[in-house]
Design a protein around this motif. Sequence first.
Motif, PDB file in Angstrom:
ATOM      1  N   LYS A 189      43.030  40.594  42.485  1.00 36.73           N
ATOM      2  CA  LYS A 189      43.456  41.996  42.412  1.00 36.73           C
ATOM      3  C   LYS A 189      44.643  42.273  43.356  1.00 36.73           C
ATOM      4  O   LYS A 189      44.910  43.427  43.692  1.00 36.73           O
ATOM      5  CB  LYS A 189      42.298  42.930  42.792  1.00 36.73           C
ATOM      6  CG  LYS A 189      40.945  42.608  42.165  1.00 36.73           C
ATOM      7  CD  LYS A 189      40.935  42.779  40.683  1.00 36.73           C
ATOM      8  CE  LYS A 189      39.516  42.686  40.121  1.00 36.73           C
ATOM      9  NZ  LYS A 189      38.786  41.440  40.412  1.00 36.73           N
ATOM     10  N   TYR A 227      47.081  45.009  42.504  1.00 36.72           N
ATOM     11  CA  TYR A 227      46.591  46.380  42.401  1.00 36.72           C
ATOM     12  C   TYR A 227      46.782  47.127  43.714  1.00 36.72           C
ATOM     13  O   TYR A 227      46.453  46.623  44.779  1.00 36.72           O
ATOM     14  CB  TYR A 227      45.107  46.343  42.022  1.00 36.72           C
ATOM     15  CG  TYR A 227      44.466  47.688  41.783  1.00 36.72           C
ATOM     16  CD1 TYR A 227      44.956  48.562  40.825  1.00 36.72           C
ATOM     17  CD2 TYR A 227      43.343  48.081  42.509  1.00 36.72           C
ATOM     18  CE1 TYR A 227      44.348  49.783  40.598  1.00 36.72           C
ATOM     19  CE2 TYR A 227      42.719  49.290  42.283  1.00 36.72           C
ATOM     20  CZ  TYR A 227      43.227  50.147  41.322  1.00 36.72           C
ATOM     21  OH  TYR A 227      42.626  51.358  41.104  1.00 36.72           O
ATOM     22  N   ALA A 253      37.908  47.002  44.799  1.00 36.00           N
ATOM     23  CA  ALA A 253      38.851  47.543  43.822  1.00 36.00           C
ATOM     24  C   ALA A 253      38.240  48.693  43.031  1.00 36.00           C
ATOM     25  O   ALA A 253      38.943  49.624  42.619  1.00 36.00           O
ATOM     26  CB  ALA A 253      39.313  46.439  42.875  1.00 36.00           C
ATOM     27  N   LEU A 285      37.019  48.759  40.000  1.00 37.06           N
ATOM     28  CA  LEU A 285      37.449  48.804  38.603  1.00 37.06           C
ATOM     29  C   LEU A 285      36.279  48.503  37.666  1.00 37.06           C
ATOM     30  O   LEU A 285      35.497  47.592  37.913  1.00 37.06           O
ATOM     31  CB  LEU A 285      38.573  47.804  38.367  1.00 37.06           C
ATOM     32  CG  LEU A 285      39.841  48.019  39.198  1.00 37.06           C
ATOM     33  CD1 LEU A 285      40.836  46.885  38.967  1.00 37.06           C
ATOM     34  CD2 LEU A 285      40.481  49.365  38.865  1.00 37.06           C
ATOM     35  N   THR A 309      47.813  56.501  37.677  1.00 38.77           N
ATOM     36  CA  THR A 309      47.920  55.362  38.590  1.00 38.77           C
ATOM     37  C   THR A 309      48.915  54.358  38.028  1.00 38.77           C
ATOM     38  O   THR A 309      48.828  53.996  36.848  1.00 38.77           O
ATOM     39  CB  THR A 309      46.557  54.665  38.751  1.00 38.77           C
ATOM     40  OG1 THR A 309      45.622  55.576  39.329  1.00 38.77           O
ATOM     41  CG2 THR A 309      46.672  53.428  39.634  1.00 38.77           C
ATOM     42  N   PHE A 366      49.488  51.016  37.530  1.00 43.93           N
ATOM     43  CA  PHE A 366      48.563  49.890  37.586  1.00 43.93           C
ATOM     44  C   PHE A 366      49.274  48.556  37.774  1.00 43.93           C
ATOM     45  O   PHE A 366      48.905  47.754  38.614  1.00 43.93           O
ATOM     46  CB  PHE A 366      47.724  49.862  36.311  1.00 43.93           C
ATOM     47  CG  PHE A 366      46.425  49.124  36.450  1.00 43.93           C
ATOM     48  CD1 PHE A 366      45.341  49.726  37.072  1.00 43.93           C
ATOM     49  CD2 PHE A 366      46.272  47.843  35.957  1.00 43.93           C
ATOM     50  CE1 PHE A 366      44.134  49.051  37.205  1.00 43.93           C
ATOM     51  CE2 PHE A 366      45.071  47.156  36.078  1.00 43.93           C
ATOM     52  CZ  PHE A 366      44.006  47.764  36.706  1.00 43.93           C
ATOM     53  N   ARG A 367      50.283  48.324  36.969  1.00 44.18           N
ATOM     54  CA  ARG A 367      51.044  47.082  37.068  1.00 44.18           C
ATOM     55  C   ARG A 367      52.523  47.369  36.873  1.00 44.18           C
ATOM     56  O   ARG A 367      52.896  48.283  36.151  1.00 44.18           O
ATOM     57  CB  ARG A 367      50.616  46.081  35.989  1.00 44.18           C
ATOM     58  CG  ARG A 367      49.210  45.527  36.089  1.00 44.18           C
ATOM     59  CD  ARG A 367      48.984  44.531  34.968  1.00 44.18           C
ATOM     60  NE  ARG A 367      47.616  44.061  34.858  1.00 44.18           N
ATOM     61  CZ  ARG A 367      47.141  42.956  35.432  1.00 44.18           C
ATOM     62  NH1 ARG A 367      47.945  42.219  36.177  1.00 44.18           N
ATOM     63  NH2 ARG A 367      45.886  42.586  35.266  1.00 44.18           N
TER      64      ARG A 367
END
Length: 354
Positions: free
Chosen positions: A30, A33, A101, A103, A309, A311-312
């Motif tokens: 992660k 993130y 995280a 998630l 958010t 995210f990537r």
Amino acid sequence: MTDVEQTWAEQIREAAASKTPLRIRGGGSKDFYGQPLAGTVLDARAHRGVISHEPTELVVKVRAGTPLAELEAALLAEGQMLGFEPPHFGPDATVGGCVAAGLSGPRRATAGAVRDFMLGVTLLDGRGNRLHFGGEVMKNVAGYDVARLMTGSLGTLGVLLDVSIKVLPLPVAEATLRFEMDALEAVAQMNRWGGQPLPVSATSWMAGVLTVRLSGAEAAVTAACARLGGDRLSEQAARAHWQGLREQSQGFFGGEAPLWRLSVPSVAEATGLAGSQLIEWGGAQRWVRTEQDAASVRARAAVLGGHATLFRGADKSVGAFHPLPPALRSIHQRLKHSFDPDGILNPGRLYDGL
């Protein structure tokens, strides 16, 4: 304390004394993130193993450095699972990273999020103190719920040592159905199903196709399939679809444009953002690949009643997470100071200055 815990506690105290940032890291799956990484690595993988598992009580206690795949294999052997279907994003994912995280996968909308399954936690704070919160039974309600507070904190409040997690039995039967419809129809349909006594465990929409998973007793799943219609996927195709969503290995997630995650009310209208879109969680999670600027994306999310958010991808200098209102940021600051007064644990991983 174990020898590993003692070593980490000393490392934390030395870092606090010298004001040296520590980067708490498990398997690194992660790392992408959140905000940019910083600090000397404290590798949390040495503290691993299942401490106890009571299948009849639906509770497992496990060290945070345990590989997530190892825990899931142990649960599978007992006909159980992690109900929130956490993504791994790589073979080295750990239980601690999963909790830090915060998630959740496709089943989150019906089964609950990571924090909903947290019962207890043991950690080292920013002073090197070993702290324990919560319990190991589902009826535990005593004290402040720090176990849930640690979920999604990205290691900014402490080094996780072990966690107690509620688990669920594997469903007896499952079926996945597909329907052709546009995004607006799909969101409306997801919400209609959500208000009916149907064994829906996951939904997704992408490129004109709505996919729904039904899980539960054989009779309930069979009756729901007959009622809903649609095209039923083979077991292999269904597994590949939901696994692809959970691990973001589907083609949608492989694009070059920045990937945004919008959390909005399930009945929210279309995002109206440029780029491609994938909808999950009954309409409440909207993945968008777009080159639009961060301010526009977040403004639109706010209009829809939610937040966005990053995210990537893209430049994380705009902030990975939606800006906090002043009152909420003040709470974050006080919590950070209480658990990590010298600000050495994963500094800035959530927000600058925290």
